[in-house]
Design a protein around this motif. Structure first.
Motif, PDB file in Angstrom:
ATOM      1  N   ILE A  89      34.327  55.194  35.283  1.00 31.10           N
ATOM      2  CA  ILE A  89      34.456  54.743  36.797  1.00 31.10           C
ATOM      3  C   ILE A  89      34.457  53.086  36.718  1.00 31.10           C
ATOM      4  O   ILE A  89      35.414  52.575  37.280  1.00 31.10           O
ATOM      5  N   VAL A  90      33.611  52.519  36.070  1.00 32.12           N
ATOM      6  CA  VAL A  90      33.412  51.301  35.691  1.00 32.12           C
ATOM      7  C   VAL A  90      34.829  50.508  35.229  1.00 32.12           C
ATOM      8  O   VAL A  90      35.396  49.490  35.817  1.00 32.12           O
ATOM      9  N   LEU A  91      35.376  51.112  34.060  1.00 28.07           N
ATOM     10  CA  LEU A  91      36.556  50.569  33.452  1.00 28.07           C
ATOM     11  C   LEU A  91      37.782  50.876  34.164  1.00 28.07           C
ATOM     12  O   LEU A  91      38.345  49.626  34.518  1.00 28.07           O
ATOM     13  N   VAL A  92      37.901  51.925  34.958  1.00 24.07           N
ATOM     14  CA  VAL A  92      39.283  52.172  35.906  1.00 24.07           C
ATOM     15  C   VAL A  92      39.105  51.021  36.880  1.00 24.07           C
ATOM     16  O   VAL A  92      40.193  50.249  37.225  1.00 24.07           O
ATOM     17  N   ASN A  93      38.190  50.819  37.665  1.00 20.25           N
ATOM     18  CA  ASN A  93      37.706  50.004  38.887  1.00 20.25           C
ATOM     19  C   ASN A  93      37.711  48.557  38.236  1.00 20.25           C
ATOM     20  O   ASN A  93      38.410  47.586  38.844  1.00 20.25           O
ATOM     21  N   SER A  94      37.518  48.101  37.071  1.00 14.94           N
ATOM     22  CA  SER A  94      37.452  46.823  36.683  1.00 14.94           C
ATOM     23  C   SER A  94      38.786  46.386  36.324  1.00 14.94           C
ATOM     24  O   SER A  94      39.358  45.446  36.646  1.00 14.94           O
ATOM     25  N   ILE A  95      39.562  47.415  35.680  1.00 19.35           N
ATOM     26  CA  ILE A  95      41.118  46.908  35.413  1.00 19.35           C
ATOM     27  C   ILE A  95      41.906  47.154  36.444  1.00 19.35           C
ATOM     28  O   ILE A  95      42.649  45.934  36.692  1.00 19.35           O
ATOM     29  N   ASP A  96      41.690  47.964  37.643  1.00 24.04           N
ATOM     30  CA  ASP A  96      42.444  47.996  38.656  1.00 24.04           C
ATOM     31  C   ASP A  96      42.118  46.474  39.463  1.00 24.04           C
ATOM     32  O   ASP A  96      43.004  45.665  40.275  1.00 24.04           O
ATOM     33  N   TRP A  97      40.840  45.823  39.559  1.00 27.93           N
ATOM     34  CA  TRP A  97      40.516  44.790  40.172  1.00 27.93           C
ATOM     35  C   TRP A  97      41.098  43.690  39.398  1.00 27.93           C
ATOM     36  O   TRP A  97      41.615  42.540  40.039  1.00 27.93           O
ATOM     37  N   ILE A  98      41.397  43.614  38.045  1.00 34.99           N
ATOM     38  CA  ILE A  98      41.750  42.445  37.304  1.00 34.99           C
ATOM     39  C   ILE A  98      43.272  42.537  37.651  1.00 34.99           C
ATOM     40  O   ILE A  98      43.884  41.499  37.739  1.00 34.99           O
ATOM     41  N   ARG A  99      44.114  43.636  37.772  1.00 34.10           N
ATOM     42  CA  ARG A  99      45.419  43.938  37.876  1.00 34.10           C
ATOM     43  C   ARG A  99      45.623  43.395  39.275  1.00 34.10           C
ATOM     44  O   ARG A  99      46.794  42.621  39.576  1.00 34.10           O
ATOM     45  N   ASN A 100      45.048  43.472  40.361  1.00 32.96           N
ATOM     46  CA  ASN A 100      45.254  43.553  41.745  1.00 32.96           C
ATOM     47  C   ASN A 100      44.713  42.067  42.314  1.00 32.96           C
ATOM     48  O   ASN A 100      44.993  41.717  43.362  1.00 32.96           O
ATOM     49  N   ARG A 101      43.764  41.578  41.490  1.00 34.69           N
ATOM     50  CA  ARG A 101      42.833  40.326  41.931  1.00 34.69           C
ATOM     51  C   ARG A 101      42.231  40.657  43.221  1.00 34.69           C
ATOM     52  O   ARG A 101      42.022  39.698  44.024  1.00 34.69           O
ATOM     53  N   LYS A 102      41.924  41.956  43.619  1.00 41.70           N
ATOM     54  CA  LYS A 102      41.135  42.201  44.865  1.00 41.70           C
ATOM     55  C   LYS A 102      40.512  43.672  44.370  1.00 41.70           C
ATOM     56  O   LYS A 102      41.035  44.403  43.778  1.00 41.70           O
TER      57      LYS A 102
END
Length: 316
Positions: free
Chosen positions: A27-40
């Protein structure tokens, strides 16, 4: 026979620990990657990430408790490590519970449909509502942090000097310590009642939505109905596992203080792992983004396995 049961309990605990670390870490990894990719980052992703991090910490604290027997250390010797561990235990328990409460309130405010002005005010100011939920019981938590160390040290000193007729002082300090623990318990009860109220109100919203659909002659499930059902499943799983977790925590305290049974301690450890471990898997299955990411990972692992074992898909 007892050695076989101990080995079995150790294997189950190890499996639960691995499942919990992998599930919450995913859960942490997926949401962190999504945050880095979309900047939000969305509010729900932020809540899930904080919840997963707090549960990873909680899992390691449970492991340390089962290996070090810190409950006994706290009451029978003056140990700085034990005091630090107690603070870690209280902190990880609190933040895991408050994140899950915020998740339940988020589901309720985003999915439920009421025309009540108070509900509409909370729905429009969901960030403020969640901030109040986080900061409200935190006062009780930090009060307990400040009081517990002083009270425990006094209790240890009173136990050492019991032969000097300090029974009244010991009883008074023990009463103060139990009052501090009761204050902390009230914070957890408040969070549990907030989650329970969100669950009951969401069921009421689903009943009203179903009644309206029948009046309109619609029989098929719509997106709103499916969202209600998914949220109710998530809340039910949390409430049940929350009760099991705190009953097992109480059993752990009783085993250290009264029975000293090894089987009871290991059974309590196995039950305590269910809440932070398997609930993360349920959250992954009931979150579309996390579910799709998990299926993608499984497909890649299957392809890698087939490439590494070319004979595995051949028919003999």
């Amino acid at each position: 026979m007892s050695s076989i049961l101990e080995t079995l309990f150790m294997i189950i605990s190890a499996v639960e620990l691995i499942v919990g670390i992998l599930g919450n870490g995913f859960i942490v990894l997926v949401n962190s990657i999504d945050w880095i990719r979309n900047r939000k980052v969305s509010l729900i992703d932020c809540i899930l990430t904080c919840l997963a991090i707090s549960r990873i910490c909680l899992l390691w604290v449970i492991i340390l408790n089962s290996r070090l027997n810190v409950c006994e250390i706290l009451f029978y010797c003056r140990n700085t490590v034990a005091l630090i561990f107690q603070d870690l235990w209280l902190g990880s328990n609190y933040f895991s519970t408050v994140c899950n409460t915020c998740l339940n309130v988020f589901y309720f405010l985003r999915i439920a449909n009421f025309s009540n002005p108070i509900f509409l005010w909370m729905k429009w100011r969901i960030h403020r509502v969640l901030l109040i939920i986080v900061l409200g019981p935190t006062f009780c938590l930090f009060t307990c942090f400040l009081l517990n160390e002083t009270l425990l040290i006094k209790l240890w000193e009173d136990q050492v000097n019991m032969e000097e007729n300090t029974t009244c002082i010991f009883v008074r300090n023990m009463y103060a310590f139990m009052t501090s623990q009761s204050l902390l318990g009230m914070a957890f009860i408040f969070l549990f009642l907030v989650s329970l109220a969100s669950f009951l109100l969401l069921i009421l919203s689903l009943c009203n939505h179903t009644r309206q659909m029948k009046l309109q002659g619609t029989r098929s499930r719509g997106p709103s109905t499916e969202a209600h059902i998914r949220a109710i499943r998530a809340m039910i799983s949390f409430l049940l596992l929350f009760v099991v977790y705190y009953l097992s925590s109480s059993l752990m305290v009783l085993t250290h203080g009264i029975t000293h049974s090894v089987m009871a301690k290991m059974s309590a450890n196995v039950l305590m792992f269910f809440y932070p471990s398997f609930h993360s898997l349920l959250l992954i299955l009931w979150n579309n983004k996390l579910k799709e990411a998990s299926f993608c990972v499984l497909r890649k692992l299957k392809c890698a396995w087939n490439q590494g074992n070319p004979h595995s898909h051949k028919i003999p």
